[in-house]
Design a protein around this motif. Sequence first.
Motif, short mmCIF file in Angstrom:
data_model
loop_
_atom_site.label_atom_id
_atom_site.label_comp_id
_atom_site.label_asym_id
_atom_site.label_seq_id
_atom_site.Cartn_x
_atom_site.Cartn_y
_atom_site.Cartn_z
N ILE A 13 0.84 -1.19 0.00
CA ILE A 13 0.00 0.00 0.00
C ILE A 13 0.88 1.25 0.00
CG2 ILE A 13 -1.67 1.33 1.37
CD1 ILE A 13 -2.98 -1.35 2.13
N ASP A 14 2.04 1.15 0.65
CA ASP A 14 2.97 2.29 0.69
C ASP A 14 3.44 2.69 -0.71
OD1 ASP A 14 2.74 2.43 3.43
OD2 ASP A 14 4.62 1.34 3.82
N VAL A 15 3.56 1.72 -1.61
CA VAL A 15 3.97 2.00 -2.99
C VAL A 15 2.95 2.93 -3.65
CG1 VAL A 15 4.34 0.97 -5.27
CG2 VAL A 15 5.24 -0.16 -3.23
N VAL A 16 1.67 2.63 -3.43
CA VAL A 16 0.60 3.44 -4.03
C VAL A 16 0.54 4.81 -3.35
CG1 VAL A 16 -1.85 3.54 -4.61
CG2 VAL A 16 -0.66 1.34 -4.60
N ALA A 17 0.72 4.85 -2.04
CA ALA A 17 0.71 6.13 -1.31
C ALA A 17 1.82 7.04 -1.84
CB ALA A 17 0.88 5.90 0.18
N LYS A 18 2.99 6.48 -2.07
CA LYS A 18 4.11 7.26 -2.61
C LYS A 18 3.79 7.75 -4.03
CE LYS A 18 9.00 7.15 -3.63
NZ LYS A 18 10.16 6.38 -3.93
N PHE A 19 3.19 6.88 -4.84
CA PHE A 19 2.82 7.25 -6.20
C PHE A 19 1.84 8.43 -6.18
CE2 PHE A 19 -0.40 6.95 -9.55
CZ PHE A 19 0.40 7.14 -10.66
N ILE A 20 0.82 8.37 -5.31
CA ILE A 20 -0.18 9.45 -5.25
C ILE A 20 0.48 10.75 -4.80
CG2 ILE A 20 -2.28 10.25 -4.09
CD1 ILE A 20 -3.16 7.27 -4.03
N TYR A 21 1.35 10.66 -3.80
CA TYR A 21 2.03 11.86 -3.31
C TYR A 21 2.85 12.49 -4.45
CZ TYR A 21 5.00 15.08 -0.85
OH TYR A 21 5.66 16.22 -0.47
N GLU A 22 3.63 11.68 -5.15
CA GLU A 22 4.47 12.19 -6.23
C GLU A 22 3.63 12.75 -7.38
OE1 GLU A 22 7.05 8.88 -7.10
OE2 GLU A 22 8.32 9.31 -5.35
N LEU A 23 2.51 12.10 -7.67
CA LEU A 23 1.60 12.60 -8.72
C LEU A 23 1.05 13.96 -8.32
CD1 LEU A 23 -0.13 11.99 -11.33
CD2 LEU A 23 -1.88 11.19 -9.71
N CYS A 24 0.58 14.09 -7.09
CA CYS A 24 0.02 15.36 -6.63
C CYS A 24 1.09 16.45 -6.61
CB CYS A 24 -0.62 15.19 -5.26
SG CYS A 24 -2.14 14.22 -5.29
N ASP A 25 2.30 16.10 -6.22
CA ASP A 25 3.40 17.06 -6.22
C ASP A 25 3.71 17.51 -7.65
OD1 ASP A 25 5.48 18.62 -5.05
OD2 ASP A 25 6.92 17.04 -5.54
N GLU A 26 3.78 16.56 -8.56
CA GLU A 26 4.06 16.86 -9.97
C GLU A 26 2.99 17.76 -10.58
OE1 GLU A 26 3.36 14.25 -13.95
OE2 GLU A 26 4.63 13.31 -12.43
N HIS A 28 1.11 19.81 -8.91
CA HIS A 28 0.93 20.99 -8.04
C HIS A 28 -0.44 21.00 -7.38
CE1 HIS A 28 4.66 22.36 -9.76
NE2 HIS A 28 4.13 22.23 -10.97
N ILE A 29 -0.85 19.82 -6.90
CA ILE A 29 -2.15 19.70 -6.23
C ILE A 29 -1.99 18.97 -4.89
CG2 ILE A 29 -3.60 19.86 -8.30
CD1 ILE A 29 -3.74 16.74 -8.21
N LEU A 30 -0.93 19.26 -4.18
CA LEU A 30 -0.71 18.59 -2.90
C LEU A 30 -1.85 18.84 -1.92
CD1 LEU A 30 3.14 18.86 -2.33
CD2 LEU A 30 1.78 16.78 -2.62
N ASN A 31 -2.58 19.93 -2.10
CA ASN A 31 -3.72 20.19 -1.22
C ASN A 31 -4.85 19.16 -1.43
OD1 ASN A 31 -3.90 21.52 -3.75
ND2 ASN A 31 -5.62 22.74 -3.04
N ARG A 118 -13.79 2.36 -10.02
CA ARG A 118 -13.22 3.54 -10.68
C ARG A 118 -13.69 4.77 -9.93
NH1 ARG A 118 -14.46 7.26 -14.73
NH2 ARG A 118 -12.66 7.83 -15.99
N MET A 119 -12.74 5.63 -9.54
CA MET A 119 -13.06 6.86 -8.82
C MET A 119 -12.50 8.04 -9.58
SD MET A 119 -12.26 5.61 -4.94
CE MET A 119 -10.83 4.64 -5.42
N GLU A 120 -13.28 9.12 -9.61
CA GLU A 120 -12.83 10.35 -10.25
C GLU A 120 -12.72 11.44 -9.19
OE1 GLU A 120 -15.48 11.44 -13.40
OE2 GLU A 120 -15.03 9.64 -14.57
N PHE A 121 -11.70 12.28 -9.38
CA PHE A 121 -11.45 13.40 -8.49
C PHE A 121 -11.30 14.66 -9.33
CE2 PHE A 121 -9.78 9.52 -6.71
CZ PHE A 121 -10.33 9.51 -5.44
N MET A 122 -12.20 15.60 -9.13
CA MET A 122 -12.13 16.86 -9.84
C MET A 122 -11.15 17.77 -9.10
SD MET A 122 -14.22 16.48 -12.37
CE MET A 122 -13.62 14.80 -12.45
N ILE A 123 -10.12 18.21 -9.79
CA ILE A 123 -9.06 18.96 -9.11
C ILE A 123 -8.98 20.41 -9.56
CG2 ILE A 123 -7.65 16.96 -8.60
CD1 ILE A 123 -5.97 17.68 -11.06
N HIS A 124 -9.81 20.79 -10.51
CA HIS A 124 -9.78 22.17 -10.98
C HIS A 124 -10.86 23.01 -10.32
CE1 HIS A 124 -6.63 21.38 -13.78
NE2 HIS A 124 -7.30 20.39 -14.29
#
Length: 149
Positions: A13-26, A28-31, A118-124
């Motif tokens: 699960i930590d692998v996926v958590a790291k992936f999500i963190y890096e994706l959000c950082d890339e 610019h949506i860490l919030n 399948r989950m969608e997240f609106m980030i804009h």
Amino acid sequence: MKQFNIQSDNKNIDVVAKFIYELCDEKHILNYEATISTPVLQAIENAIVHGNHSDPSKMVHVECDEIRGGISFLVKDEGDGFDYSQYGDIQDEGGNGIFLMRSLSDKMEYLEGGRAVRMEFMIHGIEKTYAMERVAKLERFFAMDKTLV
């Protein structure tokens, strides 16, 4: 689209958590990181424990894709699926992870007889009505289980 497989072991699960963190950082949506990671990691845990019965020979498939206005995640296990129609709101016996997934994602759907979600997240931007509903649902959830606070 980014996709990968993890072995059915909760340590992954930590692998996926790291992936999500890096994706959000890339992006610019860490919030949004906690809003995205909480339901996706819950889906991963459900796939490992309930779908694949923690069988390390089975895999959990994860796909992440950009969609108009946001990001989507698909989590798929190698299990037999389940009857997801019985889970909606907060449950007395189980189903709270599904409740959190549904409450924190902007759209959620089960596919392949309950073997995939399948989950969608609106980030804009999020509409104020949805934000207020989300806050109210989570307040009710945490009020029911004081051990989570």
